[in-house]
Design an enzyme around this catalytic site. Structure first.
Site, PDB file in Angstrom:
ATOM      1  N   GLU A  29       0.826  -1.207   0.000  1.00 19.58           N
ATOM      2  CA  GLU A  29       0.000   0.000   0.000  1.00 19.58           C
ATOM      3  C   GLU A  29       0.861   1.258   0.000  1.00 19.58           C
ATOM      4  O   GLU A  29       0.531   2.249  -0.653  1.00 19.58           O
ATOM      5  CB  GLU A  29      -0.942  -0.017   1.202  1.00 19.58           C
ATOM      6  CG  GLU A  29      -2.053  -1.047   1.042  1.00 19.58           C
ATOM      7  CD  GLU A  29      -2.989  -1.101   2.227  1.00 19.58           C
ATOM      8  OE1 GLU A  29      -4.192  -0.864   2.046  1.00 19.58           O
ATOM      9  OE2 GLU A  29      -2.516  -1.385   3.346  1.00 19.58           O
ATOM     10  N   GLU A  44      -4.474  -9.186   3.113  1.00 21.46           N
ATOM     11  CA  GLU A  44      -5.275  -8.975   4.319  1.00 21.46           C
ATOM     12  C   GLU A  44      -6.468  -9.916   4.446  1.00 21.46           C
ATOM     13  O   GLU A  44      -6.879 -10.268   5.558  1.00 21.46           O
ATOM     14  CB  GLU A  44      -5.766  -7.525   4.372  1.00 21.46           C
ATOM     15  CG  GLU A  44      -4.697  -6.507   4.729  1.00 21.46           C
ATOM     16  CD  GLU A  44      -3.887  -6.048   3.516  1.00 21.46           C
ATOM     17  OE1 GLU A  44      -3.125  -5.083   3.657  1.00 21.46           O
ATOM     18  OE2 GLU A  44      -4.042  -6.656   2.428  1.00 21.46           O
TER      19      GLU A  44
END
Length: 307
Positions: A157, A177
């Site tokens: 990210e 995730e």
């Protein structure tokens, strides 16, 4: 433009007024900022974060690599002009493999805020100082993520927040995730689709798939993939090459070009063209533009000052 929009009737007038406000907001973001405390030779932001300007070592094209949390500024034994304006933002939280803690996020935000409007900063490289691990950034200058190892979850990210990503073929990247019954929470669900397309981004997030450098290049996640070298910093060296390629260009032009692209991608084409026009106008009155014309006339390299 705003007055004309206010006078226009109906929905068209409202649309034009909205565009005018958006363009005005984009231009406002070009305002002056403040300098990074101290010189660009290596101010320490915190125990896991540092930022430094270029300080090459003799016999090599990259700074000496160190893995402690201490800032190390090497002697300037090569031509400093070649890399002046390049800032390396290093992350070193070795014991936690650069995982994101609240303190690390706070320090990253502090470093980003310090660098945002410093006219001496031309290109920023985000890299890991932990071997094999990577892990902004809303910065007005070009940012390059150099991925020489793992960039999973928050690490990817962070890389997605950069303008350009380069990686070693042995690097591993993924938003994993969903394996933990959560979703990417640092911009991954928004930036990954914008980088590689909605359908493929969904596939990668739903599957928590991890890609190597070659696979990441094939789907458009990174711009360049390199075979890893013995030092383990092939991506970092490529990032430095790109940064040097950016350095000769006009600093103001680089900032407004980035702004025009970023803002234009979020709106329709007509509004995007209005943003481009407003950004272009910001370059017309600069001293750098006159210097560029003079340098062309005199057949020499321009000496831009970001003014």
């Amino acid at each position: 433009m705003a007055a004309a929009a206010a006078a226009a009737p109906g929905a068209l007038g409202a649309l034009q007024a909205g565009r005018a406000r958006l363009v005005a907001a984009c231009c406002a973001r070009l305002g002056p900022g403040w300098r990074l405390p101290g010189s660009l030779t290596g101010p320490r932001v915190g125990p896991a974060m540092w930022a430094r300007g270029w300080a090459p070592v003799a016999g090599g094209s990259a700074p000496r690599r160190g893995y402690s949390s201490e800032v190390k500024t090497e002697d300037r034994q090569a031509d400093p002009e070649e890399n002046r304006g390049i800032v390396v933002l290093g992350i070193n939280r070795a014991y936690a493999k650069n995982s994101f803690s609240k303190n690390l996020v706070k320090m990253l935000s502090k470093a980003v805020d310090a660098l945002k409007s410093d006219k001496k900063v031309r290109t920023i490289i985000v890299r890991s100082e932990v071997p094999g691990i990577f892990c902004a950034a809303n910065l007005p200058v070009p940012t390059i993520a150099a991925i020489d190892g793992l960039a999973l979850g928050g690490g990817l990210e962070l890389a997605l927040a950069c303008d350009i990503r380069v990686a070693a073929s042995s690097a591993k990247m993924g938003l994993v995730e969903t394996k933990l019954a959560i979703i990417p929470g640092g911009g991954g669900t928004q930036r990954l689709p914008r980088a590689i397309g909605i359908s493929l981004a969904k596939e990668l997030i739903f599957s928590a798939r991890v890609l190597d450098g070659q696979e990441a290049k094939a789907v458009g996640l990174i711009s360049h993939v390199l075979e890893q070298n013995q030092e383990g910093d092939a991506a970092y060296r490529k990032a430095l090459d790109l940064a040097r390629e950016f350095l000769p260009q006009g600093p103001v032009a680089m900032r407004v070009a980035k702004l025009a692209i970023n803002q234009g991608m979020e709106v329709d084409l007509v509004t995007g063209l209005a943003i481009e026009e407003a950004c272009y106008a910001q370059t017309i009155s600069t001293k750098d533009r006159l210097e560029g014309l003079l340098a062309f006339k005199e057949k020499r390299s321009p000496r831009y000052k970001g003014e």
